[in-house]
Design a protein around this motif. Structure first.
Motif, short mmCIF file in Angstrom:
data_model
loop_
_atom_site.label_atom_id
_atom_site.label_comp_id
_atom_site.label_asym_id
_atom_site.label_seq_id
_atom_site.Cartn_x
_atom_site.Cartn_y
_atom_site.Cartn_z
N TYR A 101 26.74 71.05 24.42
CA TYR A 101 27.36 69.40 24.23
C TYR A 101 28.30 68.59 23.51
O TYR A 101 28.64 67.52 22.90
CB TYR A 101 25.87 68.76 23.87
N GLU A 102 28.72 69.59 22.31
CA GLU A 102 30.07 69.57 22.60
C GLU A 102 31.21 69.39 23.01
O GLU A 102 32.16 68.27 23.14
CB GLU A 102 30.52 70.89 21.11
N GLU A 103 31.60 70.31 24.15
CA GLU A 103 31.99 70.12 25.55
C GLU A 103 31.67 68.62 25.55
O GLU A 103 32.40 68.09 26.17
CB GLU A 103 31.83 71.08 26.13
N TRP A 104 30.30 68.06 25.96
CA TRP A 104 29.82 67.13 26.62
C TRP A 104 30.33 66.09 26.14
O TRP A 104 31.07 65.41 26.52
CB TRP A 104 28.46 67.39 26.99
N ALA A 105 30.63 66.15 24.73
CA ALA A 105 30.93 65.45 24.24
C ALA A 105 32.22 64.86 23.79
O ALA A 105 33.28 63.52 24.04
CB ALA A 105 30.67 65.16 22.54
N THR A 106 33.66 65.99 24.14
CA THR A 106 34.43 65.80 24.43
C THR A 106 35.19 65.04 26.18
O THR A 106 35.80 63.76 25.56
CB THR A 106 35.45 67.25 24.44
N LEU A 107 34.24 65.35 26.64
CA LEU A 107 34.70 65.46 27.98
C LEU A 107 34.57 63.89 28.42
O LEU A 107 35.20 62.89 29.23
CB LEU A 107 34.57 66.29 28.85
N ALA A 108 32.77 63.36 27.70
CA ALA A 108 32.34 61.90 27.98
C ALA A 108 33.37 60.87 27.04
O ALA A 108 33.18 59.85 27.26
CB ALA A 108 30.84 61.78 27.81
N ASP A 109 34.31 61.69 26.49
CA ASP A 109 34.91 61.10 25.51
C ASP A 109 33.85 60.28 24.06
O ASP A 109 34.05 58.73 23.80
CB ASP A 109 35.49 59.27 26.61
N LEU A 110 33.00 60.83 23.89
CA LEU A 110 32.34 60.42 23.21
C LEU A 110 32.72 60.57 21.68
O LEU A 110 33.15 61.49 21.33
CB LEU A 110 30.85 60.75 22.47
N ARG A 111 32.59 59.36 20.48
CA ARG A 111 33.52 58.99 19.50
C ARG A 111 32.89 59.00 18.11
O ARG A 111 31.33 57.81 18.32
CB ARG A 111 34.92 58.35 19.39
N GLU A 112 33.40 59.14 17.25
CA GLU A 112 32.96 58.89 15.45
C GLU A 112 32.29 57.03 15.72
O GLU A 112 34.00 56.89 16.04
CB GLU A 112 33.25 59.23 14.86
N GLY A 113 31.89 56.77 15.14
CA GLY A 113 31.84 54.75 14.81
C GLY A 113 31.16 54.50 16.88
O GLY A 113 30.86 53.21 16.59
N ASP A 114 30.83 55.45 17.43
CA ASP A 114 30.43 55.20 19.11
C ASP A 114 29.01 54.02 18.95
O ASP A 114 28.42 54.77 18.41
CB ASP A 114 30.36 55.44 20.02
N ARG A 115 28.67 53.33 19.51
CA ARG A 115 27.14 52.49 19.74
C ARG A 115 26.70 53.11 20.85
O ARG A 115 26.70 52.48 22.22
CB ARG A 115 27.75 51.15 19.23
#
Length: 473
Positions: A166-180
């Motif tokens: 899910y580290e890779e998933w978060a990167t490819l999904a463009d999930l960023r610090e501060g996202d809501r």
């Protein structure tokens, strides 16, 4: 991951659930107290505990509190009836069950000696801050398959697999610090628990749980909470496209969806009519997490018609009969207490037999064309329901379609389509649809029977329950 989130993100907002607002520091403190409560209850390292409840702040605190105490999480599908839940809770040998009393009219009583704890009680706050040492190879959770074709089986995953995946998933999904992040996908499912909660802890995103999806409520939350991240099934985006005042959706940036068959036109409309800057799709399963994911810059056709490229450290190949095989670090540790089913699923070379049929396009992207068990043979020709359903969905009156094979004396099997018509669509008969199909697909693919339904039987993750359709014949 959880403990460090307090250091990494501190006073940033971690959870918004109705009037409850918690920072990462406050959330992690509550999780550590919940770990103490589980320890006081007698939950030891490796003990399993079930959670049968809708998305909420308490679900998050309970789940990660249990993991912090060294326990193993067994999420239970909220759409299950009492007997179905009891089967999973019994087979998992859960030491306790956490429920939300009265949700969807369900009240659960556990086997004798197994405490049933109301998530909304003061149990989670009753312990002193506590944590047990766990290893990356320890089992973290047992997630039961959705059971669309048979009895659910419990797939075991360890901590290390989940964190890497899910580290890779978060990167490819463009999930960023501060996202809501508005969390519509249920937490009992991998998409909600891992692509939702785990990814948010990894990145420092604010978690906004929704217990039951309602489009008006979702739009209200998107506008009020300035939601930026909104994964969900294709039906979610159909609902958003129907929203009259699109200005209420202005903060949305990242979308993630997934299904075997997504109309290209839907992807185009999402990109043209909604404010999303990125849209990811992929293919995965309970037994292996993410297998393939799309990449930034993929075309609408690639997002709609393929499931993307294999993830890092994951091998994918197509067997001679067309089945998708997967090997790599993400493959489950096995089915809980079921060595026979485990051996049937994972061969001696470590390949997981997914039960899905697929092929690669000329760019190496995976296409899923159906379920192996769903495939039926018409006069010697292989017919794939997902392909036929894709054709039927192109009919202007058809909202949903599901195809199964039924016995036929002459051809062995033929197709039967279950169809839900669009609201307000002009009347269409079975003969009309069959004639329309004959003009668009090979004769062996054309359904010989059509039955109209008000709704298809779906499980809680939105998959059509074909075993129920088979009973209808």
């Amino acid at each position: 991951m959880v403990a460090s989130a307090a250091d990494r993100f501190g006073d940033a907002e971690a959870v918004v659930d109705g009037p409850l607002r918690l920072t990462f520091t406050e959330l992690v403190h509550r999780i550590r107290c919940a770990a103490g409560a589980f320890a006081d209850l007698g939950i030891d390292k490796g003990d399993r505990v079930a959670i049968w409840a809708p998305n909420s702040a308490e679900w998050i605190i309970a789940a990660f509190g249990l993991l912090t105490a060294g326990g193993v999480l067994v999420p239970v599908n909220t759409r299950f009836k009492t007997d179905e839940a009891a089967d999973i809770i019994g087979r998992s040998k859960a030491r306790a069950v956490l429920v939300q009393k009265g949700f969807l009219g369900q009240d659960y009583t556990a086997p004798a000696g197994v405490p049933v704890i109301d998530l909304k009680s003061d149990f989670l706050s009753s312990g002193k801050p506590f944590a047990r040492e766990v290893s990356g190879t320890d089992i973290a959770d047992v997630i039961f398959t959705s059971g669309t074709t048979g009895r659910p089986k419990g797939a075991m995953m360890n901590h290390r697999q989940t964190l890497r995946m899910y580290e890779e998933w978060a990167t490819l999904a463009d999930l960023r610090e501060g996202d809501r992040y508005l969390m519509i996908n249920p937490y009992f499912h991998t998409f909600g628990l891992k692509a939702g909660l785990v990814a948010s802890f990894l990145r420092g995103a604010t978690m906004v749980p929704m217990a039951v999806f309602d489009i008006d409520r979702a739009v209200e939350l998107i506008e009020r909470e300035r939601i930026t991240m909104l994964p969900g099934p294709p039906t979610l985006y159909h609902s958003l496209l129907a929203v009259r005042d699109k200005s209420k959706l202005a903060t949305l940036r990242a979308a993630v969806t997934g299904a075997a068959d997504i109309p290209v036109e839907l992807i185009r409309r999402i990109r043209d009519e909604l404010p999303f800057q990125s849209l990811m799709t992929g293919y995965g399963l309970t037994e292996a997490g993410n297998v393939t994911l799309s990449r930034p810059g993929d075309t609408p056709e690639q997002v709609a018609t393929t499931a993307g490229l294999p993830c890092d450290g994951v091998e994918v190949r197509i067997a001679d009969d067309g089945e998708v095989l997967v090997r790599g670090y993400g493959v489950m540790q096995g089915y809980l207490d079921d060595p026979v089913a485990t051996a049937e699923a994972i061969d001696a070379d470590g390949w997981l037999h997914t039960g899905d049929l697929g092929n690669f396009d000329d760019t190496g992207r995976l296409r899923i064309i159906g379920r192996k068990k769903d495939m039926f043979i018409v006069g010697g020709f292989n017919a794939y329901p997902a392909e036929i359903e894709g054709f039927l969905m192109q009919h202007p009156a058809v909202a949903q379609a599901a195809v199964i094979g039924v016995p036929d004396e002459r051809l062995g099997q033929v197709g039967k389509a279950f169809v839900v018509l669009k609201d307000g669509a002009p009347a269409v008969s079975a003969d009309d649809l069959i004639a329309w199909s004959r003009e668009r697909m090979a004769g062996f693919k054309v359904p010989r029977y059509v039955e109209f339904l008000d709704a298809l039987p779906l499980n809680a993750t939105g998959k059509v329950m074909k075993d129920q359709l088979q009973k209808r014949g």
